[in-house]
Design a protein around this motif. Structure first.
Motif, mmCIF file in Angstrom:
data_model
loop_
_atom_site.group_PDB
_atom_site.id
_atom_site.type_symbol
_atom_site.label_atom_id
_atom_site.label_comp_id
_atom_site.label_asym_id
_atom_site.label_seq_id
_atom_site.Cartn_x
_atom_site.Cartn_y
_atom_site.Cartn_z
ATOM 1 N N PHE A 248 33.208 20.996 0.387
ATOM 2 C CA PHE A 248 33.631 19.624 0.649
ATOM 3 C C PHE A 248 33.991 18.965 -0.683
ATOM 4 N N LEU A 249 35.280 18.961 -0.987
ATOM 5 C CA LEU A 249 35.742 18.521 -2.302
ATOM 6 C C LEU A 249 35.445 17.056 -2.556
ATOM 7 N N ASP A 250 35.447 16.241 -1.510
ATOM 8 C CA ASP A 250 35.167 14.816 -1.706
ATOM 9 C C ASP A 250 33.723 14.579 -2.128
ATOM 10 N N ALA A 251 32.833 15.503 -1.780
ATOM 11 C CA ALA A 251 31.418 15.346 -2.120
ATOM 12 C C ALA A 251 31.083 15.859 -3.505
ATOM 13 N N VAL A 252 31.989 16.643 -4.101
ATOM 14 C CA VAL A 252 31.719 17.192 -5.437
ATOM 15 C C VAL A 252 31.773 16.062 -6.454
ATOM 16 N N PRO A 253 30.723 15.854 -7.212
ATOM 17 C CA PRO A 253 30.716 14.738 -8.166
ATOM 18 C C PRO A 253 31.717 14.962 -9.288
ATOM 19 N N GLU A 254 32.254 13.850 -9.780
ATOM 20 C CA GLU A 254 33.150 13.937 -10.925
ATOM 21 C C GLU A 254 32.374 14.443 -12.135
ATOM 22 N N PRO A 255 32.929 15.394 -12.862
ATOM 23 C CA PRO A 255 32.223 15.863 -14.072
ATOM 24 C C PRO A 255 32.116 14.742 -15.103
ATOM 25 N N LYS A 256 30.965 14.653 -15.699
ATOM 26 C CA LYS A 256 30.758 13.595 -16.691
ATOM 27 C C LYS A 256 31.623 13.859 -17.912
ATOM 28 N N ARG A 257 32.313 12.798 -18.326
ATOM 29 C CA ARG A 257 33.184 12.923 -19.494
ATOM 30 C C ARG A 257 32.358 12.682 -20.759
ATOM 31 N N ARG A 258 31.976 13.749 -21.395
ATOM 32 C CA ARG A 258 31.199 13.650 -22.617
ATOM 33 C C ARG A 258 32.022 14.173 -23.792
ATOM 34 N N LYS A 259 31.774 13.558 -24.911
ATOM 35 C CA LYS A 259 32.449 14.012 -26.112
ATOM 36 C C LYS A 259 31.951 15.404 -26.462
ATOM 37 N N LYS A 260 32.868 16.338 -26.585
ATOM 38 C CA LYS A 260 32.474 17.710 -26.845
ATOM 39 C C LYS A 260 31.963 17.857 -28.286
ATOM 40 N N SER A 261 30.873 18.557 -28.409
ATOM 41 C CA SER A 261 30.313 18.847 -29.735
ATOM 42 C C SER A 261 30.316 20.344 -29.958
ATOM 43 N N ALA A 262 30.048 20.727 -31.158
ATOM 44 C CA ALA A 262 30.024 22.155 -31.470
ATOM 45 C C ALA A 262 28.913 22.835 -30.686
ATOM 46 N N PRO A 263 29.172 23.991 -30.115
ATOM 47 C CA PRO A 263 28.137 24.686 -29.335
ATOM 48 C C PRO A 263 26.978 25.146 -30.235
ATOM 49 N N GLU A 264 25.788 25.119 -29.650
ATOM 50 C CA GLU A 264 24.606 25.584 -30.385
ATOM 51 C C GLU A 264 24.479 27.092 -30.204
ATOM 52 N N LEU A 265 24.928 27.813 -31.183
ATOM 53 C CA LEU A 265 24.886 29.278 -31.128
ATOM 54 C C LEU A 265 23.788 29.765 -32.067
ATOM 55 N N SER A 266 22.711 30.238 -31.465
ATOM 56 C CA SER A 266 21.575 30.681 -32.271
ATOM 57 C C SER A 266 21.902 31.980 -33.004
ATOM 58 N N THR A 267 21.368 32.082 -34.199
ATOM 59 C CA THR A 267 21.530 33.332 -34.970
ATOM 60 C C THR A 267 20.509 34.378 -34.561
ATOM 61 N N LEU A 268 19.553 33.978 -33.696
ATOM 62 C CA LEU A 268 18.471 34.878 -33.292
ATOM 63 C C LEU A 268 18.795 35.521 -31.955
#
Length: 823
Positions: free
Chosen positions: A711-731
């Motif tokens: 039901f596409l009308d029920a799918v919430p709008e994705p929150k528009r957040r400012k994209k930041s650099a992904p947290e990629l662990s070295t471990l």
């Protein structure tokens, strides 16, 4: 709108060439759709004389002719025309000529042993009519050897233009000539008609019983006439524009329809019952046998012209057969009326009647032309048919059509985008028929001519020609103000030439263009692409089906029944697109394709309100999964449908960790092999599962079938957040497995949710990889094995830290589900 060049020149004094005329027409807004030059197709035909005509020696129905084409050389022609005789003159075609009426190119030949070196032509073979009873028989004084095109005056191009809905005046040759004269392509010739002196009282009177049917009507009889074929010039004119000549009386009315844009109608006085013709609304159950041979069931919204016996014409649209004129008519009655344009349009549309009269009345005709048009028609009928005219019969009154409009000269540049001198603008308006009432340096006020119904002005809505007061009042309700100035700007600019207006780019509101699709449209397109990528074929199906099938998939309220279905089995709006896809799958199976994967982005109908139509991404899979070298074929199951639904939700940005699955799917799903995907306890995002066996049987689906709805009308709008650099662990991450012993009724989702929440900062993922139930476990218990991924952030985890997290996971799952860690 079609007309010939010579017809146009009867109203326009001009030396302009055909190319100049057509170019100007398109430039002033009367777009030329085509030019037909009949002379080009008939240029090779010439006048010839039959010198000898004898019986064909080997055929009873053929004659052998000797024909002189004007060069003194006799040609042998085999002809089957019964009127072929020695001494007659006709039209000759030589070898190599293309015959328009038959579509063949003429060649020399031999017919039954006699050479045929040319061809004598009929009117139909030349494409000049339907007569094929014999070859064309020309007068004895026809010049031998001359081009037939020149002799017959066929070197007259036919011009066809497209007329916009507001330009009723351009549906006449005179209206077109007026525009061309205003554009500087010649001078409009004066036109008028002297009144005809009446010889006797009118035999019929008019009565307007209902002003909705007609506002003003004039009529005049002509007696002692002889109605026969029209003269050749009139027949040629009508044939050229695609009309079939009928008789002199009818052809005269057609002539004025195109020449002046003034539709007329003629009644046979002897066929009219009573002494009065009444303008009224049709009565319940009344019918009209029209001149086109069809019978129309009239409604109370149709205005008619009636005599004592009933309706004789659908006013302004089509005449009736009972009172029509034919070769026996000796006295006719000419009707010239003014009808409500809106009512004409609605009646014509209601009965699907398309006539030249309707096209003009629904756009509005010139009310001031009525008296002089009646005089001109009377004179023409007397000239062609003889007889004498009666006095004029009248009912109603001429509407107050006069109105004024003003033009500020600066608006030509401000609104129209072209700098035009004031004198030039005023000159254009005057040549179009606008009379100057007042003028100063800044603006001009003009009187709008009677034939320009499209030019609004003061009092235009309440005094519009032919428009009833009721309809005028309704129109006025929706108009806060009338702006005739824009109409005058348009007139000036189009007569100067629309191609003279310099193109100007629209201002750029933003350097970054706005999205072409709304968020709802973008989500629908993305869902469609995802399903296509998963091997499903996109379908487009009807949004309605038969009520008996619809009831299998949900409620079918009476409010969602189709009042006028296009077919008897399409009378109910569908509760879900799944039903349409399953019916398509059943049709495929019946044709030997039991394994299909179909999807659709369509509507599900639950009510008549704005929230009653749901936008749904639905899909159906039947039969077995495709066979390939990598995996054996297997029957589709509920998890295939679940995977499709979750793939769409994932693409739409729904976080999978926030979803839960419950077992309360709609009734058309298998109750033990289906589910509902929820976000929170109330929001339903999707349903999936196997189709209920009873439903599958009702649709003639023999094999396994699964379906899903998102039901596409029920799918919430994705929150528009400012994209930041992904947290990629070295471990490196590490994984630990846990097997829990739980009650059989506990959902695996509950175990996963509890484990995921035990230590959110450390746990990156939780997944179920095994479910075991068997005799090695206590009764009513199952084993659920999960894999937990731990992701260190700052330092490698010690054994103690790992054991601490494991203890938290066991404790969280035990508390939430009552499970115990399996030994």
């Amino acid at each position: 709108m079609k007309f010939t060049l010579s017809w146009l020149r009867e109203h326009l004094e001009t030396s302009a060439t055909l190319d100049q005329i057509t170019t100007t027409l398109s430039s002033i807004g009367l777009e030329v759709e085509g030019v037909e030059d009949r002379a080009a197709a008939l240029a090779s035909f010439r006048i010839a004389q039959v010198v000898e005509a004898v019986q064909h020696p080997n055929a009873d129905r053929l004659r052998a002719l000797k024909v002189d084409g004007g060069d003194g050389k006799l040609l042998s022609v085999v002809c089957g025309a019964p009127n072929a005789r020695a001494g007659m003159k006709g039209v000759l075609a030589l070898p190599g000529a293309f015959i328009p009426g038959t579509g063949i190119t003429l060649k020399k030949g031999e017919i039954r042993g006699v050479a045929s070196e040319a061809m004598m032509l009929s009117a139909r073979e030349m494409g000049l009519g339907d007569d094929h009873s014999g070859i064309v028989d020309l007068p004895a004084d026809a010049p031998l050897g001359q081009s037939y095109v020149q002799y017959a005056g066929l070197d007259d191009p036919i011009i066809e233009i497209a007329v916009t809905p507001n330009r009723g005046d351009a549906l006449s040759v005179r209206g077109v000539a007026r525009d061309l004269a205003a554009a500087g392509l010649g001078t409009l010739k004066p036109w008028g008609a002297e009144p005809v002196k009446p010889a006797y009282p009118a035999p019929l009177a008019w009565e307007i019983a209902d002003p909705r049917a007609c506002r003003w009507v004039l009529g005049r009889a002509v007696r002692g006439l002889k109605n026969g074929p029209s003269p050749q010039w009139l027949r040629d004119r009508l044939t050229a524009i695609g009309l079939r000549p009928i008789s002199a009386l009818v052809d005269v009315t057609n002539w004025f329809t195109f020449d002046l844009g003034r539709p007329l109608h003629v009644f046979d006085v002897a066929k009219v019952k009573g002494k009065t013709l009444t303008m009224r609304m049709a009565r319940e159950g009344e019918e009209l046998v029209a001149l086109n041979g069809k019978t129309y069931a009239l409604t109370a919204e149709d205005g008619v012209i009636a005599d004592a016996a009933g309706a004789e014409a659908l006013g302004g649209v089509v005449g009736g057969e009972p009172s029509g004129c034919d070769e026996t008519t000796t006295e006719c009655f000419i009707e010239c009326a003014l009808f409500d344009p809106v009512r004409i349009a609605l009646s014509g549309r209601r009965h699907a009647v398309h006539t030249d009269a309707r096209a003009r009345f629904e756009r509005g005709v010139d009310p001031a032309l009525m008296p002089v048009a009646l005089e001109a028609a009377t004179r023409m009928i007397i000239a062609l048919c003889g007889g004498e005219a009666s006095a004029v019969s009248e009912a109603g009154a001429e509407p107050a059509w006069r109105r004024s409009a003003s033009l500020r000269f600066e608006r030509l540049a401000g609104l129209g985008g072209a700098e035009v001198a004031a004198d030039e603008a005023v000159g254009i308006l005057e040549r179009l028929g606008f009379a100057v009432e007042a003028r100063d340096a800044a603006q001009v006020t003009v009187a709008v001519p009677s034939w320009r119904n499209d030019i609004a002005g003061s009092g235009a809505l309440t005094q519009a020609p032919g428009l009833s007061p009721e309809r005028a009042a309704k129109a006025a309700e929706g108009c806060a103000a009338i702006e005739p100035e824009a109409d005058l700007v348009e007139e000036v600019l189009r007569i100067r030439g629309l191609d003279t207006i310099a193109p100007v780019s629209l201002p750029v509101a933003s350097p970054v263009p706005t999205a072409a699709l709304s968020a709802r449209q973008a989500r629908a397109a993305l869902a469609r692409r995802v399903l296509a990528a998963r091997g499903m074929q996109d379908c487009v199906t009807y949004g309605f089906l038969d009520q008996a099938t619809a009831v299998l998939f949900g409620e079918t309220p009476e409010t969602l029944r189709v009042a006028n279905p296009i077919a008897a089995d399409l009378d109910q709006m569908r509760p879900t697109p799944v039903v349409s896809l399953l019916m398509a799958a059943a049709r495929n199976a019946a044709r030997g394709y039991p394994a299909v994967a179909l999807s659709e982005l369509g509507g599900a109908y639950r009510g008549t309100g704005l929230d009653g139509q749901l936008q749904v991404a639905a899909g159906v899979r039947t039969g077995e999964t495709p066979r390939n070298w990598a995996a054996p074929a297997r029957a589709v199951d509920a998890f295939d449908a679940k995977g499709d639904a979750l793939a769409v939700l994932t693409a739409l940005g729904v976080p999978m960790a926030a979803l839960s699955v419950t077992a309360d799917a709609p009734g058309f799903y298998h109750p033990g092999r289906s589910g509902v995907v929820r976000q929170g306890p109330k929001t339903v995002l999707a349903t999936f599962g196997e189709v209920h066996p009873h439903v599958a049987a009702q649709l003639d689906i023999a094999g396994p079938a699964v379906a899903f709805e998102v039901f596409l009308d029920a799918v919430p709008e994705p929150k528009r957040r400012k994209k930041s650099a992904p947290e990629l662990s070295t471990l490196q991450p590490l994984r630990r497995d846990f097997a829990f012993l739980v009650d059989a009724g506990i959902a695996a989702e509950a175990v996963l949710r509890a484990a995921r929440g035990a230590e959110r900062a450390m746990i990156a993922d939780v997944a179920l990889f095994d479910r075991y139930a068997g005799d090695k476990l206590p009764e009513g218990k199952v084993s659920l094995a999960i894999e937990v991924t731990l992701q260190p952030r700052e330092a490698t985890l010690t054994d103690a830290e790992i054991e601490a997290v494991a203890a938290k996971i066991v404790a969280a799952v035990t508390k939430a589900t009552g499970a115990s860690l399996r030994a």
